[in-house]
Design a protein around this motif. Structure first.
Motif, mmCIF file in Angstrom:
data_model
loop_
_atom_site.group_PDB
_atom_site.id
_atom_site.type_symbol
_atom_site.label_atom_id
_atom_site.label_comp_id
_atom_site.label_asym_id
_atom_site.label_seq_id
_atom_site.Cartn_x
_atom_site.Cartn_y
_atom_site.Cartn_z
ATOM 1 N N ASP A 1 60.164 63.938 7.547
ATOM 2 C CA ASP A 1 61.327 64.170 6.804
ATOM 3 C C ASP A 1 62.578 63.775 7.464
ATOM 4 N N THR B 1 61.437 66.246 11.057
ATOM 5 C CA THR B 1 60.269 66.272 11.616
ATOM 6 C C THR B 1 59.467 65.133 12.016
ATOM 7 N N LYS C 1 47.789 70.037 3.860
ATOM 8 C CA LYS C 1 47.971 71.457 3.594
ATOM 9 C C LYS C 1 48.407 71.881 5.006
ATOM 10 N N GLU D 1 52.253 70.689 5.831
ATOM 11 C CA GLU D 1 52.915 71.230 4.858
ATOM 12 C C GLU D 1 53.228 72.858 5.607
ATOM 13 N N LYS D 2 52.311 73.302 6.191
ATOM 14 C CA LYS D 2 52.413 74.726 6.937
ATOM 15 C C LYS D 2 53.287 74.535 7.968
ATOM 16 N N LYS E 1 55.299 72.292 8.799
ATOM 17 C CA LYS E 1 56.794 71.892 8.630
ATOM 18 C C LYS E 1 57.608 73.406 8.063
ATOM 19 N N GLU E 2 56.933 73.942 7.299
ATOM 20 C CA GLU E 2 57.433 75.269 6.652
ATOM 21 C C GLU E 2 57.630 76.192 7.771
ATOM 22 N N THR E 3 56.888 76.214 8.670
ATOM 23 C CA THR E 3 57.058 77.162 9.895
ATOM 24 C C THR E 3 58.278 76.907 10.783
ATOM 25 N N LYS F 1 60.655 74.807 10.023
ATOM 26 C CA LYS F 1 61.961 74.722 9.474
ATOM 27 C C LYS F 1 62.610 76.103 9.207
ATOM 28 N N ASP F 2 61.797 77.267 9.518
ATOM 29 C CA ASP F 2 62.335 78.668 9.487
ATOM 30 C C ASP F 2 62.538 79.158 10.796
ATOM 31 N N ALA G 1 60.471 82.434 11.425
ATOM 32 C CA ALA G 1 58.982 82.547 11.238
ATOM 33 C C ALA G 1 58.721 81.775 12.397
#
Length: 581
Positions: A196, A199, A533, A536-537, A539-541, A543-544, A547
Motif C-alpha cells: 500500500d 508498507t 491472511k 493482512e495481520k 499490515k493491520e498491526t 498500521k496501529d 497494537a
C-alpha cells in the motif's frame, strides 16, 4: 543390487560402531584411536569378504554408501555424506547457481515434464512451457529415465547447446529446440514491492550467497524510491542456508555491535559469537516478519534474533525448530561430509532446536525436547520466551486446512493439467494481481476433472475403511453393521457438493497454477499476496502504533506451551519429485 531391510540394518550397525565409539566419552584419546583403528579394520575386512564370497555380485560403491548413509542417519538428518556425483546439487544449495536451461522439471506419470520455466532464462526464452513433455535430451530418449537423470542431461557447461525434443499438449507435431545453456543464478528475493502507500514487502526464499545484499537493495529501493514507512519480511517456507547471510540480514536492522547468534559445540575453539559488525540501514522502521513451519535454520536465526532484540513483531505459525549448525569437511576422492558440529543460540540465550536427537526412544525414533529440558529466557525488553520448540510467533495465524479434495486434485495433476490446457487456449490473461477465476472457468475446470475420471477418498473415509476391515477381522462387524452403514452415509462425499463446499479454496489453488503459466514465480507471488491472511495481520498491526508497541510489553509471555503441532502447510504438487535443470 538391492539389499533387504535386515541386510541394511546389519551394515548400519557395523558402520555405526565407528561413530558410537568416536563420541563415547568413557574412553580416553588413546583408547578411542585404538578402537577407531580396530573397527575400521573390521569394517574393511567385512567388505572384502563380502566382495569375495557373497553369492551374487555386489557393487562396493553402493554397499559402502548404504552403510555410510545408515550410520549418519542414526545421528541426525543433517549430517550427510556427499559423493562426487552430488557436488553440483550441493553447490546449488549453497550458492543458488548452476549451469543449465533454467527450469524445474518433474515426473508426471511415466513422463518427465517441464514443471516451471524460470523467467528470463534459456528455457523460457527458447519457448518451453510448463506442461511440455521432454521426449529426448541431448539425443537420448527419456523413456524410463528418472527426473534426476534428465536433469543431469539438461545441465552442463555454460554457453553449450543442448538439443531437446518435446511434445506439447494440444499440438500434433513434436518440437525440436536447440537451447544454449547459461549460468543460472536463482534470486533469493523473488519479489519485493509496495503493499500500500506505506508498507513495503520483501519475500526471501533462501539464504544463498549474497542474499543479504539482495535484501538490502530491495529495502533501500522501497524506502528511498517508494517512501516505505513500514516493512514486512516474508520468511515463510524458507528452509535456511548460509549462517553468515542471516547475520548480515539481521545487521541491516539492529545497531552495530548487537549480538545476533552464537554457536557452541564439542570443539571449543570453534565456538563463536556473531555480532552486527556494520552500520545498519534502519533501526526504527516498524517491521514484521512472517514465518511458518517451513521456516527453518537461518530463517529462525533472523526471526528469533529480531524477536529477542524486540526489533520486529513475528507473525504466523511456529517455525520448524532447527538449531543445529553444519560444517562441511573435505574427504578423499572429491567427496564431502556435512557434519553437525554445534548448536546455535539466539540473543536471549535460547536454542530453538525442537527435536532431541541425543535422547532417542527405545525404537530409535526421535521426540520433541522434553519439558524437563525447556528453559525460560527473556527478550531485550523483558518478554518471556522459551527454548526447545522453534520460534513461537508474537501474533499467531490459524491456518486454513486444505480439504482432501484439493489435496487429491493436486496429487492427480488436475490443477496442473487444466492450467496447461488453459494456457494453450488463451494467449493472455489479466495482470497477475487482477486475474480471478470466474464461474465460467471454474465450471470448465469441474467438467475437465469429471472427464478425466477423477475420484478420491477423504482421510475420514480411509480411516473408516480400515476400521471396517479391522472390525470384520475381529468379528465385531456383524453386531455393528447397521451403525457402520449409517456412519458411511454421514461421512460419504459427493463430488459436485464438494466442489461447491470448497469453491474458494479450489479457485485459489487454480489461480496460482494459471497465473504462474503467464507471469512465472514473481506473478504468482503478486497474485497470492492479495488475500493473504498473514500479510493482512501484519499490515493491520503495523498500521496501529498502539497494537505494534503492545507486542513488546515487558513481562509478556510469548508462549509457554511448547507442544509442537504439525501445521499441514501445503506445497503445491506434493507428489512431484522436482529437480532444477
Amino acid at each position: 543390487m538391492k539389499y533387504n531391510r535386515k541386510q541394511k540394518t546389519g551394515f548400519s550397525i557395523v558402520a555405526g560402531l565407528l561413530v558410537v565409539l568416536l563420541i563415547f566419552t568413557g574412553f580416553n584419546r588413546d583408547e578411542k584411536l585404538f578402537l577407531v583403528d580396530k573397527n575400521l579394520d573390521i569394517y574393511y575386512t567385512l567388505v572384502r569378504e563380502l566382495n569375495l564370497f557373497y553369492v551374487d555380485d555386489i557393487n562396493p560403491t553402493d554397499l559402502v554408501k548404504t552403510s555410510i548413509d545408515e550410520m549418519l542417519e542414526s545421528l541426525d538428518p543433517y549430517t550427510t555424506y556427499i559423493p562426487e556425483s552430488d557436488m553440483e546439487d550441493f553447490k546449488f544449495m549453497t550458492t543458488g547457481e548452476y549451469a543449465g536451461i533454467g527450469a524445474m522439471i518433474s515426473k508426471h506419470g511415466d513422463q518427465v515434464v517441464i514443471s516451471e520455466p524460470y523467467e528470463g532464462f534459456p528455457a523460457q526464452k527458447s519457448g518451453l512451457k510448463a506442461g511440455d513433455v521432454l521426449l529426448e535430451v541431448a539425443g537420448k530418449s527419456t523413456t524410463n529415465m528418472s527426473v534426476e537423470d534428465v536433469s543431469n542431461l539438461l545441465k552442463g557447461p555454460a554457453n553449450k547447446v543442448v538439443d531437446v525434443k518435446i511434445e506439447r499438449p494440444g499440438q500434433k507435431k513434436n518440437l525440436e529446440l536447440a537451447i544454449v545453456r547459461e549460468k543460472i543464478q536463482i534470486d533469493a528475493v523473488p519479489y519485493y514491492g509496495m503493499l500500500d502507500d506505506e508498507t513495503g514487502y520483501i519475500r526471501l526464499s533462501n539464504f544463498t550467497n549474497n542474499c543479504a545484499s539482495q535484501v538490502k537493495k530491495a529495502f533501500v529501493e522501497l524506502k528511498e524510491q517508494h517512501d516505505a514507512k513500514k516493512l514486512i519480511l516474508d520468511l515463510r517456507s524458507n528452509p535456511g542456508g548460509l549462517l553468515m547471510e542471516s547475520v548480515e540480514i539481521v545487521n541491516l536492522f539492529v545497531p552495530k555491535g548487537s549480538e545476533v547468534v552464537s554457536t557452541k559445540g564439542k570443539v571449543k575453539q570453534w565456538d563463536k559469537t556473531y555480532t552486527a559488525t556494520e552500520n545498519p540501514i534502519d533501526t526504527v522502521m516498524p517491521m514484521a516478519v512472517l514465518v511458518n513451519q517451513g521456516s527453518a535454520s537461518a530463517s529462525e536465526i533472523v526471526a528469533g534474533a529480531l524477536q529477542d532484540l524486540d526489533r520486529a513483531v513475528i507473525v504466523g505459525t511456529r517455525t520448524f525448530g532447527k538449531g543445529l549448525v553444519q560444517t562441511t569437511r573435505d574427504l578423499s576422492y572429491n567427496t564431502k561430509l556435512k557434519v553437525t558440529t554445534a548448536k546455535y543460540y539466539i540473543p536471549s540465550g535460547r536454542c530453538i532446536q525442537a527435536l532431541d536427537y541425543s535422547h532417542r526412544n527405545e525404537d530409535g525414533s526421535v521426540g520433541n525436547v522434553p519439558d524437563s529440558l525447556i528453559s525460560e529466557f527473556t527478550t531485550k525488553k523483558g518478554r518471556k520466551v522459551y527454548d526447545g520448540g522453534g520460534i513461537v510467533p508474537d501474533l499467531k495465524i490459524d491456518l486454513d486446512r486444505l480439504s482432501s479434495l484439493s489435496i487429491n486434485l493436486a496429487r492427480q495433476f488436475m490443477f496442473f493439467d487444466f492450467a496447461t490446457q488453459f494456457a494453450n487456449e488463451h494467449e493472455s490473461i489479466a495482470a497477475a494481481e487482477e486475474f480471478k477465476i470466474d464461474d465460467a472457468i471454474f465450471n470448465d475446470f469441474k467438467t475437465f476433472v469429471k472427464e478425466r475420471g477423477f475420484s478420491y477418498q477423504s482421510e475420514t473415509e480411509k480411516v473408516y475403511q480400515e476400521l471396517m476391515e479391522t472390525a470384520k477381522q475381529e468379528k465385531y462387524f456383524d453386531v455393528a453393521e447397521q451403525e457402520f452403514e449409517q456412519l458411511k452415509v454421514k461421512i460419504g462425499h459427493e463430488l459436485d457438493q464438494d466442489f461447491e463446499s470448497f469453491k474458494d479454496e479450489l479457485k485459489e489453488m487454480l489461480t496460482d497454477e494459471i497465473v504462474t503459466r503467464y507471469y512465472y514465480q514473481r506473478g504468482a507471488i503478486k497474485s497470492a499476496i492479495q488475500d493473504d491472511k498473514g500479510i493482512e495481520k501484519a499490515k493491520e498491526t503495523l498500521k496501529d502504533p498502539n497494537a505494534f508497541s503492545s507486542v513488546f510489553t515487558k513481562g509478556k509471555i510469548i508462549s509457554s506451551n511448547l507442544i509442537v503441532q504439525p501445521d499441514n502447510d501445503w506445497v503445491l504438487r506434493p507428489s512431484l519429485e522436482l529437480h532444477e535443470a
